[in-house]
Design a protein around this motif. Structure first.
Motif, PDB file in Angstrom:
ATOM      1  N   LEU A  82       1.033  -0.933  -0.019  1.00 49.05           N
ATOM      2  CA  LEU A  82       0.154   0.160  -0.317  1.00 49.05           C
ATOM      3  C   LEU A  82       0.961   1.381  -0.086  1.00 49.05           C
ATOM      4  O   LEU A  82       0.166   2.486  -0.975  1.00 49.05           O
ATOM      5  N   ALA A  83       2.251   1.258   0.873  1.00 47.42           N
ATOM      6  CA  ALA A  83       2.490   2.155   0.785  1.00 47.42           C
ATOM      7  C   ALA A  83       3.055   2.515  -0.316  1.00 47.42           C
ATOM      8  O   ALA A  83       3.541   3.782  -0.899  1.00 47.42           O
ATOM      9  N   MET A  84       3.726   1.723  -1.463  1.00 44.25           N
ATOM     10  CA  MET A  84       4.203   1.553  -2.126  1.00 44.25           C
ATOM     11  C   MET A  84       3.605   2.700  -2.911  1.00 44.25           C
ATOM     12  O   MET A  84       3.932   3.108  -4.224  1.00 44.25           O
ATOM     13  N   TRP A  85       1.666   1.805  -3.481  1.00 46.31           N
ATOM     14  CA  TRP A  85       1.009   2.697  -4.492  1.00 46.31           C
ATOM     15  C   TRP A  85       1.319   4.707  -4.623  1.00 46.31           C
ATOM     16  O   TRP A  85       0.600   5.455  -5.254  1.00 46.31           O
ATOM     17  N   GLN A  86       0.782   4.782  -2.991  1.00 44.77           N
ATOM     18  CA  GLN A  86       0.991   6.254  -2.515  1.00 44.77           C
ATOM     19  C   GLN A  86       2.519   6.282  -2.054  1.00 44.77           C
ATOM     20  O   GLN A  86       2.808   7.762  -2.101  1.00 44.77           O
ATOM     21  N   GLY A  87       3.224   6.194  -2.655  1.00 41.89           N
ATOM     22  CA  GLY A  87       4.819   7.003  -3.232  1.00 41.89           C
ATOM     23  C   GLY A  87       5.834   7.048  -1.891  1.00 41.89           C
ATOM     24  O   GLY A  87       6.710   7.414  -1.398  1.00 41.89           O
ATOM     25  N   ARG A  88       5.369   6.380  -0.864  1.00 40.92           N
ATOM     26  CA  ARG A  88       5.836   6.789   0.643  1.00 40.92           C
ATOM     27  C   ARG A  88       6.303   5.047   0.912  1.00 40.92           C
ATOM     28  O   ARG A  88       6.521   4.575   1.393  1.00 40.92           O
TER      29      ARG A  88
END
Length: 973
Positions: A714-720
């Motif tokens: 999820l964090a990768m899709w958010q750019g985090r």
């Protein structure tokens, strides 16, 4: 009881509105009339329906006159018609002076003529006046509360519906059904009018459950919790007015019953005849349905008087009658009437119920008997009935109901005896009651309650807990998701010198199962063998054999021999089914489904087994616990093969059980996996936070690692990318599982996060983190090398992803590595990683400024796969890359009318086949048998047979030779 039409949304009445428009306007011509009388109980929404219908008829070009009758009899003749004309006149504008003049002329005529409109002159003048008002348009007279209609208006309606020359007239009226009792004059009028083909009576029913939930949610401003929604439904019976009142109380935080509802229902009850009043009170105090014979015993009324009283209560819409007895139309009535009886009156009423049930020659309904004796103030008589009801519920696998009865029995056993109640039986063992209550709480998913009751039991003994209590505690802790203390309890039992051989066998078997869930497969296998050795020395140890065999089979299948291990688990299920103990059957199904969908990667059969097992354990009363776990397994299997929409339905059905503990964690993780894939960030965050809260006291790697993997994804899709890195690094620290597939998935997410960080230049690559990830990949490669072949097969797919991600980090972005990864996941029929690999392969090709046509083809294929799944973030990333490369993702294949080049047929006959079916067909063309294909693809022979049947159906062939010929033809061979 009309709703506030300005604030309450209209729900569930679309069909009725359509019918009203058709009936009142429809095919009517000049001189024709129509009428619809809307009948229903108070608050069912008649006034709101009339209001909405009137607005729609007005929009359709009709002249609509709206009035309401008053509850003052004939004291105000023609009031609703006069009111309608005055309202209409007040709404007219200055430009409608001609119409206003006609309205005022008609009002003046009514003022001059006698009150009773029974003369021909008045009829003609009314006709002309209404015609002038209508001006050639349809005219609709809308009348509310027609049950109070005066004599003059009744007669006028009959005249109007008889025909008024060239005037197209319709009447829409609402009447309270409970008011038309006895010799009410409107009953005779409606009876006469029903004979006319142009007259309809619409009986407006309460809302169904779905519409009740929608209405309540609209008023509250958010979906209700399942508990609140169920309470609103039970209390309201779908009556819109009651739903609105209850929903407003919820929204505003008011407790108890509003004075408005209380007074309305009391007024309706007080209007009943004396005996009908007694019937409603008795049904409200009873356990529904209240049979007629039982009501007769309680009220002691002569048969005919009882029938007439019940008929009146039904006619006033307070109770409903069916073949099995009487029920309150709204459970709210019971709440309203609860305070209307003196305590002595209530006690006497429940005593009469209990005595009548005791005298009944038929089999006693113990739960009802316990209920009435308890409320009659007789705990001594209620206790044995409650215990009998609990045992009966257990026999029928109704564990939630059994737990309620055991809990009641516990309270009754604690009730002090004394006059006028009889003494509580002295031979009741409170410890036994606690044991039963705790076990049924565990079986129905109330794990925290089970632990609390067990703690009370252990405290009551005032000694060191026995081995039996420790085993129970360990089981409950494991079910609650508290694996570490559960393992410690089992170890204490096995080390205790005073434990019996059976207790040791039980502890070892349960510990083997727990270790299996922790992913410690080698330890689970050792404990399982120990448990089987101990069980062999104990008679009647079926449960221990089932648990140990399941754990041993799973361990062997993962670490050594998949076929032998699978056979052991299947035998465990057969043993459990023969014995019939619910938890044994459920446990065996759980391990079989997990083995098929996990290490063995036989996904299609695994999903079937999980869903079939879920149905079976639901029959055995374990819906909230094992059924939800099995449905979570089915959801994960469906996700991996790309059937996300079906997976969404399965997880939604499972969540209706409102599971707790480890069962809830499994299901929330399954739902979160879908949400992350769909790109629903808010839902994913919500589920991950819930899981983190439940695992705060420590969780098993099988829960913690998936939670961290999903957090990273999820964090990768958010750019985090820094958040993704932290989640993966924490997972590497906490990973103590033998599950190399889980470790490989974690390593891929970590390498992907570092590669994404490098590509986005948002955060620098962490060399320490990268070194740990390379070590993890090496560990996976080493461990999977000694694992069973199916485990290596799945691990190899993730290793291919890891190798390709490392090429991104090395700065070279190897398209061949990504091509190998895509091929690996195509073979496994896992569309999501296959689509992702094609995206990265195209990205690597475009970065080298070579083979742009190949890159475009890869992007279109990835885009098609991602769109088919509904994977919004992945689809968006594909679109972004395609936009930069100026690739048209919507470009279609070459039209069939154009000549195809050699080796490229214009029409692909295999287009209907899935990726897995193409793979099976290729093996069929090689001449392999179903068994040989299954061994190659790690799918059961039975599943291969299903695939072959589907291939035959889609290609419309009957033999393997014909199917193979089509494959070779499309290849140009």
């Amino acid at each position: 009881m009309a709703s506030d039409v300005d604030t309450a949304p209209l729900v569930g009445r679309a069909d009725q509105l359509t019918m009203l428009r058709s009936a009142l306007l429809g095919e009517l011509g000049p001189g024709q009339t129509a009428a619809v009388f809307v009948s229903g109980e108070s608050g069912v929404g008649k006034s709101r329906l009339l209001h909405e219908a009137g607005a729609r008829l007005r929009d359709a070009g009709a002249v609509v006159l709206t009035g309401s009758c008053l509850d003052i009899g004939d004291a105000s003749p023609l009031h609703p018609v006069l009111q309608a004309l005055r309202r209409f006149d007040a709404d007219l504008t200055a430009a409608q002076a001609r119409t206003s003049s006609a309205v005022r002329g008609l009002l003046g005529m009514f003022a001059e003529e006698p009150a009773t409109p029974d003369g021909g002159t008045l009829l003609e003048r009314v006709s002309r006046g209404l015609s002038l008002i209508a001006e050639g348009r349809p005219l609709v007279l809308v009348l509310d509360d027609l049950q109070w209609v005066d004599r003059s208006t009744r007669q006028l309606l009959l005249y109007l519906l008889a025909g008024l020359g060239d005037l197209q007239l319709s009447v829409l009226a609402a009447v309270r059904a409970e008011s038309l009792q006895g010799a009410h004059p409107l009953r005779r009028v409606l009876t006469e009018l029903r004979r006319l083909r142009s007259v309809r009576v619409l009986d407006l029913a309460p809302l169904d459950r779905a519409d009740t939930d929608r209405l309540a949610a609209a008023i509250v401003g958010a979906p209700l919790t399942p508990e609140a929604a169920e309470q609103v439904w039970q209390r309201s019976g779908g009556n819109p007015f009651v739903v609105e009142e209850l929903a407003r109380d919820l929204r505003d935080g008011r407790d108890g019953l509003s004075d408005t509802l209380r007074e309305i229902f009391l007024t309706r009850v007080d209007a009943l005849p004396q005996h009908a009043h007694a019937v409603v009170h008795a049904v409200a105090a009873g356990v529904e349905p209240v049979e007629h014979w039982l009501l007769a015993e309680v009220l002691a009324l002569p048969e005919q008087e009882l029938i007439e009283a019940a008929r009146a209560a039904v006619a006033h819409r307070l109770i409903v009658s069916a073949d099995d007895g009487y029920r309150l139309r709204h459970r709210l009535v019971a709440e309203v009437l609860e305070d209307e009886l003196l305590p002595a009156e209530r006690s006497a009423l429940h005593r009469r119920y209990a005595e009548a049930l005791t005298r009944a020659p038929a089999e006693l309904h113990q739960a009802r008997l316990a209920h009435h004796w308890r409320l009659a103030g007789e705990p001594g008589r209620a206790l044995p009935a409650a215990m009998a009801a609990a045992r009966e519920a257990e026999r029928l696998h109704g564990f939630a109901e059994a737990h309620r009865h055991w809990s009641v029995a516990l309270r009754l056993a604690s009730t002090p005896a004394g006059p006028p109640t009889g003494p509580v039986p002295g031979d009741v063992d409170r410890a036994a009651l606690l044991e039963h209550a705790a076990e049924t709480a565990h079986q129905c998913g109330e794990h925290a309650r089970a632990l609390s009751l067990l703690a009370e039991l252990a405290g009551a003994e005032e000694t060191e807990p026995s081995c039996a209590v420790r085993i129970r505690r360990a089981r409950y802790l494991a079910a609650a998701g508290r694996s570490a203390p559960a393992e410690a309890e089992y170890q204490r039992v096995l080390a205790a010198p005073d434990c019996t051989a059976r207790e040791r066998a039980t502890a070892a078997a349960h510990l083997a199962e727990l270790l299996l869930h922790l992913g410690r497969y080698a330890d689970a296998g050792r404990r399982a063998r120990e448990a089987l050795e101990l069980a062999a020395k104990v008679d009647g140890s079926t449960t221990e054999v089932v648990l140990a065999s399941s754990a041993l089979g799973f361990s062997e299948a993962f670490l050594e021999d998949p076929d032998a291990g699978l056979a052991v688990v299947r035998r465990a299920l057969e043993i459990a089914e023969r014995a019939g103990r619910p938890e044994d059957v459920a446990c065996a199904y759980l391990h079989l489904a997990e083995l098929l969908t996990g290490p063995l990667n036989i996904l299609e059969e695994g999903v079937v087994v999980a869903r079939r097992g879920a149905e079976r354990v639901a029959e055995l009363g374990l819906g909230r616990t094992y059924e939800t776990r099995l449905l979570a397994i089915a959801t994960n299997g469906l996700f991996r093969v790309g059937q996300w929409a079906e997976a969404e339905k399965v997880v939604a059905a499972a969540l209706r059980h409102r599971p707790s503990g480890a069962d809830a964690v499994e299901l929330l993780l399954a739902r979160c996996r879908l949400s992350v894939g769909y790109g629903d960030i808010e839902a994913s965050d919500r589920d991950l936070e819930a899981v983190a809260t439940m695992l705060a006291g420590g969780g098993a790697p099988r829960h913690v690692l998936p939670m961290l993997i999903l957090r990273a994804g999820l964090a990768m899709w958010q750019g985090r990318h820094d958040v993704a890195r932290q989640a993966v690094q924490r997972g590497l620290t906490e990973s103590r599982s033998d599950d190399v597939v889980l470790l490989a998935t974690l390593a891929w997410h970590g390498l992907r996060a570092e590669a994404e960080a490098l590509a986005s230049r948002t955060v620098p690559v962490d060399e320490t983190a990268l070194r740990r990830l390379r070590d993890a990949v090496d560990r996976v490669a080493t461990k999977s090398g000694t694992a069973a072949r199916p485990v290596r097969y799945v691990a190899d797919g993730f290793l291919a992803l890891c190798t390709a991600e490392l090429s991104r980090l090395d700065g070279r972005g190897d398209p061949d590595a990504w091509a190998r990864s895509a091929l690996e996941w195509d073979r496994r029929n896992h569309p999501y990683p296959a689509a992702y690999s094609r995206l990265r392969q195209a990205e690597a090709l475009l970065a080298r400024r070579s083979r742009n046509a190949t890159a475009a083809k890869l992007l279109r294929r990835a885009y098609e796969m991602a769109q088919g799944l509904g994977a919004v973030p992945l689809t968006s990333e594909i679109r972004t890359l395609a936009g930069r490369a100026r690739v048209d993702l919507e470009e279609r294949a070459q039209p069939a009318g154009r000549s195809a080049t050699r080796g490229q047929p214009a029409s692909d006959e295999l287009a209907l086949l899935t990726a897995r079916e193409r793979e099976v067909l290729a093996a069929v063309a090689e001449g392999l048998t179903n068994k040989e294909i299954g061994q190659r693809l790690f799918i059961s022979e039975r599943t291969i047979g299903v695939h072959v049947s589907h291939i035959f159906d889609k290609l419309q062939v009957r033999t393997r030779v014909q199917a193979s010929a089509i494959l070779l033809r499309t290849r140009g061979e």
